[in-house]
Design an enzyme around this catalytic site. Sequence first.
Site, PDB file in Angstrom:
ATOM      1  CB  CYS A  45       5.253   4.028  17.197  1.00 59.58           C
ATOM      2  SG  CYS A  45       5.563   5.239  18.467  1.00 59.58           S
ATOM      3  CB  CYS A  85       8.967   5.097  18.408  1.00 58.13           C
ATOM      4  SG  CYS A  85       7.641   4.384  19.355  1.00 58.13           S
TER       5      CYS A  85
END
Length: 531
Positions: free
Chosen positions: A45, A42
């Site tokens: 992230c 992600c």
Amino acid sequence: LGGAGRLYTEEDPLVILSSDSLKSAVTNSSSAWLIQFFSSWCGHCIQYSSTWKALAQDVKDWQDAISVGVLDCAQEENFDVCKDYSIKFYPTFKFFWAHSPPSERGTTYRGADRSIPSVRQLMVNVLQNHTNLDRPKHYPPLEPYSAAQLLPLLGQRSDHYTAILVEEPDSYVGREVILDLLQYLGVQVKRALSSDRPLVDALKLTAFPAIYLLHPNGTHAHLHSEKPLRFFFSSLLRTLPGVQRRLKSSSTSSSGASQVGALPGKQNTEPWRDFDRSKVYTADLETALHYLLRVELATHNTLEGEELKIFKDLVTLVAKLYPGGGSVVKLMETLSDWLLSMPLQRIPYQAVLDLVDNKMRISGVFLGAELRWVGCQGSRAGLRGYPCSLWTLFHVLTVQHDANPTALDNTGLEAEAAPVLQMMRRYIRTFFGCRECGRHFEQAAAVGMDNVQNREQQILWLWQQHNRVNMRLAGSLSDDPLFPKAPWPSPSLCASCHEEKNGVHVWNQDNVLRFLRQHYAASNLSPEYSV
Ligand code: FAD
């Protein structure tokens, strides 16, 4: 660890959890937990990982009350556990209270604000709101105290300091400082509110936040802080005389330090040498060279090839950059000339020792023949000493190189952008007795040292790297309780080096550079205790 290692590594000040460890970590834990469930694919992230690491560093000293962890849901081995904990989006933050039962799946934080101060305040709230009977006994009280509770303490003797932090009702500084001091013995921090008129009047406080300090001997006064910031308050309280960090009993990453620290020193039988922390002592630099030449290198029976080259270069570097002329420079120059005049590819180390010990002594050029630490004294043998003096020596050399840019001309060392750092890297890798330290330093050098372009960056890179080591080792077994590792320089050495930006401590690098140039300058060297 698998792929979690890509975003987070063992070096980060947080716990990397997995399907095997999550449940046992949070179940019936003596601390609360804040866990970020992320996914290594992600994008957000990945970007957010640096903030999360900074947060974990920022609250590292709170870990007895609340631990910070991560778990990578993109790892196949973690698929089931992420499903079990209902992780649908990344990142998801979950809190677990201390003493959670095995069935607990945590409370999800749904706020959009993921900045460090907001998450930190949330952590404070979790700890403060744990009010039921199983609130851990070691949790510090976070509620404000009243004038009726605090004023009777004035004038009383005690075995510790009591710091009363008085602040505006919506301020978090008091609770953050209380948690920052959680691992320290000798001081208790209590918070109170500026709206408590009887208290504020009695203590004659006019600006907030402020600390009113009750000394163990019963005296009390307003504690002056250059800036009314969390970092300044915590730093001031940690450095009060007699205040010490509680040492962790478990083994830590300091395994290598015992090797470097276990010196044949006499420091615990020798009388204590009083010193000034704002000075650098030539006795430490000389003792570093003494130990390096007579002990560390002497374990090598012969020097040849790359080792010999590194040794020659080091001697040249010190001869050219060591401040103040004098005996040390004379010795290094003579040694350097001698090494350069030797056509040999291989030198028995005993020949170097003979030169240092005998021939030079006859001509009146010698290096102290004993270990004489001053600024690097430890509170007991095995602490500080040589590694402390080696850091000090290289900091001095970076600053001297900056002050004398042409000093290395025609030595062959001038071609590199950061010759002092590159020399240190080669020395540490090849000769430094603490292999673990060498491994860590090499990792750091591999990442960033080649980007150093000039002499200013050379000074700052070493300062920054040294601080990273300080932070990693804080509270470990190599941490001398009398000289606890902390971000350096402290606010008391350099207040203008510290600032706060958006609620997070930041360095003012221009002022740090100015400070380092002054601190490690020839003019700040003290010859006291030197031979
Ligand atoms: P030190 O950290 O040795 O600092 C010495 C002095 O330098 C301080 O007293 C202060 O005056 C000044 N100083 C502190 N911080 C800074 C800074 N950021 N910039 C400029 N000056 C500063 N030990 C381990 O257990 N594990 C390791 O991986 C490890 N790696 C090391 C790597 C190197 C290259 C070196 C030289 C040492 C390493 N050590 C390691 C030892 C450890 O860093 C300390 O030197 C040792 O524990 C002694 O600590 P000390 O309290 O005397 O302070």
